[in-house]
Write a protein that holds these residues in place. Structure first.
Motif, PDB file in Angstrom:
ATOM      1  N   PRO A 108      69.672  66.606 -22.112  1.00  0.00           N
ATOM      2  CA  PRO A 108      70.421  65.344 -22.087  1.00  0.00           C
ATOM      3  C   PRO A 108      71.898  65.539 -21.793  1.00  0.00           C
ATOM      4  N   TRP A 109      72.377  66.765 -21.898  1.00  0.00           N
ATOM      5  CA  TRP A 109      73.798  67.063 -21.707  1.00  0.00           C
ATOM      6  C   TRP A 109      74.078  67.572 -20.297  1.00  0.00           C
ATOM      7  N   GLY A 110      73.080  67.520 -19.436  1.00  0.00           N
ATOM      8  CA  GLY A 110      73.233  68.044 -18.093  1.00  0.00           C
ATOM      9  C   GLY A 110      72.598  69.419 -17.998  1.00  0.00           C
ATOM     10  N   PRO A 111      72.717  70.061 -16.840  1.00  0.00           N
ATOM     11  CA  PRO A 111      72.115  71.381 -16.663  1.00  0.00           C
ATOM     12  C   PRO A 111      72.926  72.454 -17.374  1.00  0.00           C
ATOM     13  N   PRO A 112      72.261  73.499 -17.866  1.00  0.00           N
ATOM     14  CA  PRO A 112      73.004  74.653 -18.389  1.00  0.00           C
ATOM     15  C   PRO A 112      73.723  75.392 -17.266  1.00  0.00           C
ATOM     16  N   SER A 113      74.463  76.413 -17.624  1.00  0.00           N
ATOM     17  CA  SER A 113      75.301  77.126 -16.659  1.00  0.00           C
ATOM     18  C   SER A 113      74.518  77.769 -15.527  1.00  0.00           C
ATOM     19  N   ALA A 114      73.254  78.088 -15.779  1.00  0.00           N
ATOM     20  CA  ALA A 114      72.425  78.764 -14.778  1.00  0.00           C
ATOM     21  C   ALA A 114      70.971  78.638 -15.204  1.00  0.00           C
ATOM     22  N   PRO A 115      70.027  78.925 -14.302  1.00  0.00           N
ATOM     23  CA  PRO A 115      68.636  79.038 -14.754  1.00  0.00           C
ATOM     24  C   PRO A 115      68.523  80.124 -15.822  1.00  0.00           C
ATOM     25  N   VAL A 116      67.603  79.918 -16.752  1.00  0.00           N
ATOM     26  CA  VAL A 116      67.349  80.910 -17.796  1.00  0.00           C
ATOM     27  C   VAL A 116      66.405  81.973 -17.242  1.00  0.00           C
ATOM     28  N   THR A 117      66.672  83.230 -17.554  1.00  0.00           N
ATOM     29  CA  THR A 117      65.721  84.287 -17.225  1.00  0.00           C
ATOM     30  C   THR A 117      65.067  84.753 -18.515  1.00  0.00           C
ATOM     31  N   ILE A 118      63.761  85.009 -18.454  1.00  0.00           N
ATOM     32  CA  ILE A 118      63.000  85.415 -19.634  1.00  0.00           C
ATOM     33  C   ILE A 118      62.301  86.726 -19.324  1.00  0.00           C
ATOM     34  N   ALA A 119      62.549  87.722 -20.160  1.00  0.00           N
ATOM     35  CA  ALA A 119      61.974  89.047 -19.960  1.00  0.00           C
ATOM     36  C   ALA A 119      61.294  89.495 -21.239  1.00  0.00           C
ATOM     37  N   GLU A 120      60.330  90.392 -21.094  1.00  0.00           N
ATOM     38  CA  GLU A 120      59.623  90.945 -22.243  1.00  0.00           C
ATOM     39  C   GLU A 120      60.085  92.373 -22.483  1.00  0.00           C
ATOM     40  N   PHE A 121      60.262  92.704 -23.773  1.00  0.00           N
ATOM     41  CA  PHE A 121      60.713  94.034 -24.156  1.00  0.00           C
ATOM     42  C   PHE A 121      59.759  94.596 -25.199  1.00  0.00           C
ATOM     43  N   GLY A 122      59.523  95.910 -25.103  1.00  0.00           N
ATOM     44  CA  GLY A 122      58.686  96.574 -26.083  1.00  0.00           C
ATOM     45  C   GLY A 122      57.240  96.636 -25.662  1.00  0.00           C
ATOM     46  N   THR A 123      56.485  97.421 -26.425  1.00  0.00           N
ATOM     47  CA  THR A 123      55.056  97.578 -26.170  1.00  0.00           C
ATOM     48  C   THR A 123      54.286  96.903 -27.296  1.00  0.00           C
ATOM     49  N   GLY A 124      52.974  96.852 -27.139  1.00  0.00           N
ATOM     50  CA  GLY A 124      52.177  96.165 -28.140  1.00  0.00           C
ATOM     51  C   GLY A 124      52.383  94.664 -27.985  1.00  0.00           C
ATOM     52  N   ALA A 134      74.686  71.979 -23.227  1.00  0.00           N
ATOM     53  CA  ALA A 134      73.477  72.208 -22.435  1.00  0.00           C
ATOM     54  C   ALA A 134      72.951  73.624 -22.639  1.00  0.00           C
ATOM     55  N   ASN A 135      73.841  74.602 -22.718  1.00  0.00           N
ATOM     56  CA  ASN A 135      73.404  75.986 -22.899  1.00  0.00           C
ATOM     57  C   ASN A 135      72.655  76.175 -24.217  1.00  0.00           C
ATOM     58  N   VAL A 136      73.244  75.657 -25.303  1.00  0.00           N
ATOM     59  CA  VAL A 136      72.601  75.808 -26.609  1.00  0.00           C
ATOM     60  C   VAL A 136      71.308  74.999 -26.666  1.00  0.00           C
ATOM     61  N   ASP A 137      71.326  73.797 -26.127  1.00  0.00           N
ATOM     62  CA  ASP A 137      70.131  72.968 -26.169  1.00  0.00           C
ATOM     63  C   ASP A 137      69.009  73.571 -25.329  1.00  0.00           C
ATOM     64  N   ALA A 138      69.358  74.214 -24.221  1.00  0.00           N
ATOM     65  CA  ALA A 138      68.334  74.887 -23.410  1.00  0.00           C
ATOM     66  C   ALA A 138      67.633  75.969 -24.231  1.00  0.00           C
ATOM     67  N   MET A 139      68.395  76.728 -24.992  1.00  0.00           N
ATOM     68  CA  MET A 139      67.799  77.757 -25.842  1.00  0.00           C
ATOM     69  C   MET A 139      66.930  77.126 -26.926  1.00  0.00           C
ATOM     70  N   ARG A 181      65.276  74.340 -26.734  1.00  0.00           N
ATOM     71  CA  ARG A 181      64.055  73.837 -26.101  1.00  0.00           C
ATOM     72  C   ARG A 181      63.072  74.962 -25.775  1.00  0.00           C
ATOM     73  N   LEU A 182      63.582  76.168 -25.579  1.00  0.00           N
ATOM     74  CA  LEU A 182      62.710  77.313 -25.337  1.00  0.00           C
ATOM     75  C   LEU A 182      62.157  77.898 -26.633  1.00  0.00           C
ATOM     76  N   GLY A 183      62.627  77.381 -27.757  1.00  0.00           N
ATOM     77  CA  GLY A 183      62.078  77.779 -29.048  1.00  0.00           C
ATOM     78  C   GLY A 183      62.658  79.042 -29.644  1.00  0.00           C
ATOM     79  N   VAL A 184      63.835  79.493 -29.169  1.00  0.00           N
ATOM     80  CA  VAL A 184      64.375  80.742 -29.712  1.00  0.00           C
ATOM     81  C   VAL A 184      64.684  80.578 -31.198  1.00  0.00           C
ATOM     82  N   ARG A 185      64.448  81.646 -31.941  1.00  0.00           N
ATOM     83  CA  ARG A 185      64.664  81.620 -33.392  1.00  0.00           C
ATOM     84  C   ARG A 185      65.866  82.439 -33.813  1.00  0.00           C
ATOM     85  N   ALA A 186      66.539  83.024 -32.836  1.00  0.00           N
ATOM     86  CA  ALA A 186      67.787  83.748 -33.068  1.00  0.00           C
ATOM     87  C   ALA A 186      68.558  83.744 -31.754  1.00  0.00           C
TER      88      ALA A 186
END
Length: 269
Positions: A34-50, A76-81, A83-88
């Motif tokens: 609702p605040w407009g677009p964030p600064s850039a598209p979000v990139t999502i990467a996976e780290f670790g095994t298992g 927008a940046n904080v709200d984007a995070m 909406r992605l469900g980040v817990r930290a």
């Protein structure tokens, strides 16, 4: 409109100057808020095994550093995070040292913040449609997240100071000598241009937040050492670039610990 299903992530990271990628092969997501677009598209990467940790990365200044600190769309940046469900939410940032014992190339895992910015939307509550909302802000940085970052710093051999106050100035200019002296005499430790309103918005969004300063300079110089030159943009970028490997190592050591912590509901700390 994005027709793909919104991805999710465990941890969010706001990049600082020059810190624009975490891993190869990351997926990208263009979030809307609702605040407009964030600064850039979000990139999502996976780290670790298992069971890998999913980390969402967003460069706060944009992928080409197009947004000066007073023009970043922090809401927008904080709200984007959110909406992605980040817990930290972890926020590395470049900072100038106000103290001779805090040296360029070192880190400060801050525990307090002083906001000296102006003109920036700093709350999600432009009106109290459902009644007053006054978020507590006595402790801007989550203590459990801070502990994890300090642990990760020790494991990776990074010098990280435990605690310190960041004073946030509006920018994009650096401080005058008088302003820098004032900040130092007030007892503050590092100076930055982006931690406000990032930290306050994360608090309102209910996301535990930690800021880690990578010290790049001595602000307007040190009165005790006239040979120390005032900060320049070129010096900041050069020191940050030279120390990106430390940021990466620290964060990658922290990710599994942060994910485990968020599984126990870090927001209750």
């Amino acid at each position: 409109m994005n027709d793909r299903q919104r991805p999710t992530a465990d941890i969010g990271v706001f990049g600082g100057s020059g810190f624009y990628s975490l891993a190869d092969g990351a997926e990208t997501w263009e979030e809307t808020t609702p605040w407009g677009p964030p600064s850039a598209p979000v990139t999502i990467a996976e780290f670790g095994t298992g069971t890998p940790v999913r980390v969402a990365f967003l460069p706060r200044h944009g992928t080409d550093h197009r947004f000066p600190p007073h023009r970043v769309n922090y809401r927008a940046n904080v709200d984007a995070m959110r909406r992605l469900g980040v817990r930290a939410l972890i926020a590395p940032f470049a900072a100038g040292s106000l103290r001779p014992e805090i040296k360029p190339g070192e880190f400060v895992v801050c525990d307090q913040l002083v906001d000296r910015t102006w003109g920036r939307p700093s709350t999600f509550y432009d009106e109290f449609a459902d009644g007053p909302v006054h978020a507590p802000f006595a402790d801007p940085y989550d203590p459990e997240l801070r502990h994890v970052l300090l642990e990760a710093a020790a494991e990776t051999g990074v010098t990280a100071h435990d605690g310190g106050t960041v004073v946030v100035v509006n920018g994009p200019r650096f401080s005058s000598r008088a302003e820098s002296r004032w900040h130092r005499e007030a007892g503050w430790h590092v100076v930055n241009m982006t931690q406000a309103p990032e930290a306050a918005l994360a608090m309102e969004a209910g996301i535990p937040f930690a800021g880690i300063a990578l010290v790049t300079d001595y602000d307007a110089g040190l009165e005790s050492d006239p040979g120390v030159e005032p900060v320049s943009q070129e010096a900041v970028f050069a020191v940050f670039e030279a120390n990106l490997h430390k940021v990466r190592a620290l964060l990658q050591a922290a990710f599994p610990k942060l994910a485990a912590l968020s599984d126990t509901d870090v927001s209750e700390t």
